[in-house]
Design an enzyme around this catalytic site. Structure first.
Site, PDB file in Angstrom:
ATOM      1  N   SER A 114      -2.806  -7.817   2.887  1.00 29.69           N
ATOM      2  CA  SER A 114      -3.028  -7.678   4.331  1.00 29.69           C
ATOM      3  C   SER A 114      -3.421  -9.023   4.933  1.00 29.69           C
ATOM      4  CB  SER A 114      -4.139  -6.651   4.605  1.00 29.69           C
ATOM      5  OG  SER A 114      -3.761  -5.393   4.146  1.00 29.69           O
ATOM      6  N   HIS A 149       0.844  -1.202   0.000  1.00 25.60           N
ATOM      7  CA  HIS A 149       0.000   0.000   0.000  1.00 25.60           C
ATOM      8  C   HIS A 149       0.882   1.257   0.000  1.00 25.60           C
ATOM      9  CE1 HIS A 149      -2.960  -2.707   2.361  1.00 25.60           C
ATOM     10  NE2 HIS A 149      -3.503  -2.520   1.165  1.00 25.60           N
ATOM     11  N   LYS A 163     -16.572  -6.831   6.464  1.00 25.53           N
ATOM     12  CA  LYS A 163     -15.346  -7.631   6.369  1.00 25.53           C
ATOM     13  C   LYS A 163     -14.793  -8.022   7.734  1.00 25.53           C
ATOM     14  CE  LYS A 163     -12.743  -7.022   2.090  1.00 25.53           C
ATOM     15  NZ  LYS A 163     -11.497  -6.470   1.530  1.00 25.53           N
ATOM     16  N   ARG A 179      -1.696  -5.745  -8.455  1.00 26.28           N
ATOM     17  CA  ARG A 179      -0.568  -6.630  -8.140  1.00 26.28           C
ATOM     18  C   ARG A 179      -0.332  -7.658  -9.232  1.00 26.28           C
ATOM     19  NH1 ARG A 179      -3.018  -8.152  -2.442  1.00 26.28           N
ATOM     20  NH2 ARG A 179      -4.739  -8.246  -3.898  1.00 26.28           N
TER      21      ARG A 179
HETATM   22  O1  PNS Z   1      -8.713  -2.879   0.552  1.00 25.56           O
HETATM   23  P1  PNS Z   1      -9.952  -3.404  -0.107  1.00 25.56           P
HETATM   24  O2  PNS Z   1     -10.846  -4.067   0.935  1.00 25.56           O
HETATM   25  O3  PNS Z   1      -9.666  -4.303  -1.265  1.00 25.56           O
HETATM   26  O4  PNS Z   1     -10.731  -2.128  -0.675  1.00 25.56           O
HETATM   27  C1  PNS Z   1     -11.977  -2.276  -1.309  1.00 25.56           C
HETATM   28  C2  PNS Z   1     -12.649  -0.899  -1.497  1.00 25.56           C
HETATM   29  C3  PNS Z   1     -12.715  -0.169  -0.192  1.00 25.56           C
HETATM   30  C4  PNS Z   1     -11.825  -0.075  -2.479  1.00 25.56           C
HETATM   31  C5  PNS Z   1     -14.064  -1.148  -2.081  1.00 25.56           C
HETATM   32  O5  PNS Z   1     -14.672  -2.154  -1.337  1.00 25.56           O
HETATM   33  C6  PNS Z   1     -14.953   0.083  -2.058  1.00 25.56           C
HETATM   34  O6  PNS Z   1     -14.711   1.028  -2.791  1.00 25.56           O
HETATM   35  N1  PNS Z   1     -15.992   0.053  -1.199  1.00 25.56           N
HETATM   36  C7  PNS Z   1     -16.906   1.151  -1.025  1.00 25.56           C
HETATM   37  C8  PNS Z   1     -18.310   0.795  -1.515  1.00 25.56           C
HETATM   38  C9  PNS Z   1     -18.478   1.122  -2.958  1.00 25.56           C
HETATM   39  O7  PNS Z   1     -18.305   2.241  -3.407  1.00 25.56           O
HETATM   40  N2  PNS Z   1     -18.824   0.089  -3.742  1.00 25.56           N
HETATM   41  C10 PNS Z   1     -19.037   0.187  -5.155  1.00 25.56           C
HETATM   42  C11 PNS Z   1     -17.732   0.017  -5.878  1.00 25.56           C
HETATM   43  S1  PNS Z   1     -18.008  -0.876  -7.297  1.00 25.56           S
END
Ligand code: PNS
Length: 159
Positions: free
Chosen positions: A128, A18, A42, A91
């Site tokens: 993570s 990150h 989560k 990645r």
């Molecule tokens: O670190 P992560 O858990 O892979 O991050 C995922 C994240 C936070 C980027 C994604 O889950 C997100 O943007 N969630 C917010 C909800 C949202 O906007 N969903 C629609 C996106 S298609």
């Protein structure tokens, strides 16, 4: 014109992978907002406050980086701040399908563009979840996370 990018994630916890994306985004854009998702679904190992504290600590030397919390839709968070650029790290090919879907959904939902930075190969295997697993079984995580994160991991996972 000044460009601000949002780098979203759960950061449970923040890793060197990150940090690599944050540093490279900070070098290319005027400002970077690291947006830490509250995310109850989560069931993160670290509470939101701790995830944010760790992010703030490891980005303290980057003057154009701030850390904020968000919940709900990412596009709403971006719109409220007048940001039209999301930065994500890729990645491996396995990340691509889901990331592409999210980028296209976000672009459909709001006036935002997603820019992918390819993760440094040094960190392409890093996540993570894997770091938590290694730490949980007493493995050495010092190559994967900054020292302060390693400390919090050992404290949290040994209790
Ligand atoms: O670190 P992560 O858990 O892979 O991050 C995922 C994240 C936070 C980027 C994604 O889950 C997100 O943007 N969630 C917010 C909800 C949202 O906007 N969903 C629609 C996106 S298609």
């Amino acid at each position: 014109m000044s460009v601000t990018a949002v780098y979203p994630g759960t950061f449970d916890p923040v890793t060197y992978g990150h940090l690599d994306v944050i540093q490279r985004a900070a070098a290319r854009f005027d400002a970077v907002i690291v947006a830490c998702l509250r995310n109850v679904s989560k069931a993160p190992v670290f509470e939101l406050e701790e995830r944010v504290e760790l992010l703030q600590s490891v980005t303290a030397d980057l003057s154009n980086v701030t850390v904020e919390v968000f919940e709900g839709l990412l596009v709403d968070f971006c719109r409220d701040r007048g940001v039209r650029l999301i930065v994500k790290g890729l990645r491996a090919v396995s990340d691509f399908e889901y990331e592409l879907q999210m980028a296209q959904m976000n672009s459909r939902l709001g006036d935002v563009e997603t820019l992918f930075l390819t993760t440094s190969p040094v960190y392409s295997f890093l996540s993570s979840s894997l770091v938590k697993e290694v730490a949980r079984f007493g493995g050495d995580v010092s190559d994967f996370v900054p020292p302060i994160v390693a400390e919090h991991l050992s404290r949290r996972l040994s209790t």
